[in-house]
Design an enzyme around this catalytic site. Structure first.
Site, PDB file in Angstrom:
ATOM      1  N   LYS A 145       0.829  -1.215   0.000  1.00 42.46           N
ATOM      2  CA  LYS A 145       0.000   0.000   0.000  1.00 42.46           C
ATOM      3  C   LYS A 145       0.855   1.253   0.000  1.00 42.46           C
ATOM      4  O   LYS A 145       1.798   1.376   0.780  1.00 42.46           O
ATOM      5  CB  LYS A 145      -0.908   0.035   1.223  1.00 42.46           C
ATOM      6  N   ARG A 164     -10.745   0.014   6.506  1.00 40.97           N
ATOM      7  CA  ARG A 164     -10.068  -0.977   7.369  1.00 40.97           C
ATOM      8  C   ARG A 164      -9.697  -0.361   8.714  1.00 40.97           C
ATOM      9  O   ARG A 164      -9.619  -1.046   9.736  1.00 40.97           O
ATOM     10  CB  ARG A 164      -8.907  -1.649   6.651  1.00 40.97           C
ATOM     11  N   ARG A 178     -12.683  23.146  16.138  1.00 44.94           N
ATOM     12  CA  ARG A 178     -13.488  24.143  15.439  1.00 44.94           C
ATOM     13  C   ARG A 178     -14.967  23.813  15.632  1.00 44.94           C
ATOM     14  O   ARG A 178     -15.457  22.786  15.176  1.00 44.94           O
ATOM     15  CB  ARG A 178     -13.137  24.186  13.947  1.00 44.94           C
TER      16      ARG A 178
END
Lengths: 313, 313
Positions: free
Chosen positions: A68, A112, A163
């Site tokens: 990955k 995942r 925020r």
């Protein structure tokens, strides 16, 4: 070799109990099977405030494995682009031949990662956990909450974000997406004190959660820390927990919540796969405090890449 | 993101002086620019006698960089498949977004590796080198010879392979491909003693080339060693050489010919990029013996991936 774009991948996979099961089995494989998982490779592109991380894991007995690439380019938002990007390559473990490129733009990592949160909650939180507290308001905050609802009877959500505006947006989105009541809290303390399960999903560099806020029956999953400069929980939180769990202890020491903590804390740590395989116990009573630190592992990537490929072909 | 298969890539790129120039500039960049090149990542699949190596390098100032997967699965020939495989992913250095997958099955690695041999020969061998000696008879042996013909007036080829049959096949192929006269030799000693340039392209685990065989004016490029268990040259060969060059000294110490040698040898080593940039001198007279160890670097991958992508789009 086949190339699958995000649109095709989105049509076959979503965060559901099947995916949670796939990821739970990946954690079990880390304990029961021989896994070849090299340390994460990182290419820095400092001039553009960017980095690419490369993860992989081969699990013995599986006929394929994933490599990955995931990138974070933190000037992208100024260009109107998301910071995160990524793709997976699935290779045959029999011949090394690439089988598929999953150009998922990070979708599979998002799923995942959330699924791992559900596995942690399933094995560590109280079965009757009804109040979920989420610290952080990004995409992973939403997915983590969604994952919790798949394994626990969540009725009420408390959220805190630096925020206010982002927290209000989170409240609105969750109402629409999951139909759950959400209250925006003014401090992380309010979230922790009133929740059964807390998930922290922030890029915090200084601890947010303090040990005085812990209470009987609480479970915390810390998702955010996955690099040398991040930390979400005070070391005293880990120290006070009755059960402290990691996905991979060595990685937590290097990149996760254990990095700044004293040795006696890592000595009590257990791995999530030890619990999913029944070799060790997670929560043993409703009064315990449990904490899980997830920094993300290559076996999750291999597991979800194999799963989605089986759905695509 | 675009996917390009080997057939498309083959149509736009071949081993020529343009590619040699691209690779020469990559070696220069290693010296003149800031390069972020993490150590090679390796995933082992021991049950199938396989491994996947992952290399990458970001060169500051370039707007893209490559991540390369290359696999060696050494049971493949029994299945009628080549051992080696591979692909490159080109990423934007500005946003981290993947631009292209080059499913080249190792073609670009073959070409950039041969081109590096030409760069070494261009800067280290005698300009009038006419006899090329090749030890090894595989695909890279052919490409290395082809690369030499692009930079030196090669007229005659000497080849040695452990299998006579493979050496005869090499002879036949080279006659057809390059129209050159080839003599098959009975020993590596014969090759070295009669050649102006020697290229070793073997997976040898014990040194093949001995220091007694060296003679005035010889240049040797050792291509084969790229892992902890490989070695093609006696350390005395490096010691006796007037000029000893590496692509990357640190990598040669770890994976290349310097691995087993005493410290004083690595102290005299210079890098190929120091020569291509004119900061150090390669060969200074026709009588010198020069030796170059190439173990392969991520900057070559980034350079050739960028080059081929510019030709494809």
């Amino acid at each position: 070799m086949q190339l699958f774009h995000r649109e095709e991948i989105e049509q076959v996979i979503r965060l559901d109990t099947d995916v949670i099961q796939v990821i739970e089995e990946a954690f079990s494989a880390l304990i029961t099977k021989k896994v070849h998982m090299p340390p994460i490779m990182r290419v820095d592109v400092p001039i553009n405030n960017g980095e690419v991380d490369i993860k992989s894991a081969y699990i013995e007995g599986f006929d394929s494995f994933a490599v990955k690439l995931s990138s974070g380019f933190f000037n992208n938002p100024k260009l109107g682009l998301p910071s995160a990007n990524g793709m997976m390559i699935l290779l045959s473990a029999e011949t090394g031949i690439p089988e598929a490129v999953l150009a998922d733009n990070g979708l599979l990592t998002d799923i995942r990662t959330a699924a791992a949160g559900a596995v942690a909650a399933r094995h560590c939180s109280r079965e009757d956990s009804r109040v979920a507290g989420i610290i952080g308001t990004g995409a992973q905050a939403r997915l983590q909450l969604q994952a919790l609802t798949l394994v626990r009877p969540i009725e009420h959500v408390l959220v805190y974000g630096r925020r206010q505006e982002a927290a209000e947006k989170f409240k609105k989105d969750i109402k629409e997406l999951l139909g759950l009541q959400v209250n925006v809290c003014g401090s992380p303390q309010q979230v922790v004190e009133k929740s059964d399960i807390v998930v922290t999903t922030t890029p915090a560099k200084e601890p947010i959660v303090q040990s005085e806020w812990l209470h009987a029956g609480l479970h915390i999953t810390a998702m955010g820390s996955d690099a040398e400069h991040k930390q979400e929980l005070e070391c005293a939180v880990l120290d006070k927990a009755d059960v402290f769990v990691c996905d991979v202890i060595q990685q937590s020491k290097r990149l996760g919540e254990l990095r700044n903590c004293e040795a006696h804390i890592s000595e009590k740590a257990i791995e999530l796969g030890e619990i999913t395989t029944g070799r060790k116990r997670g929560r043993e009573s409703d009064n315990q405090v449990t904490v899980c630190d997830l920094s993300g592992t290559g076996v999750q990537d291999t597991a979800i890449a194999r799963h989605v490929y089986s759905l695509l072909v």
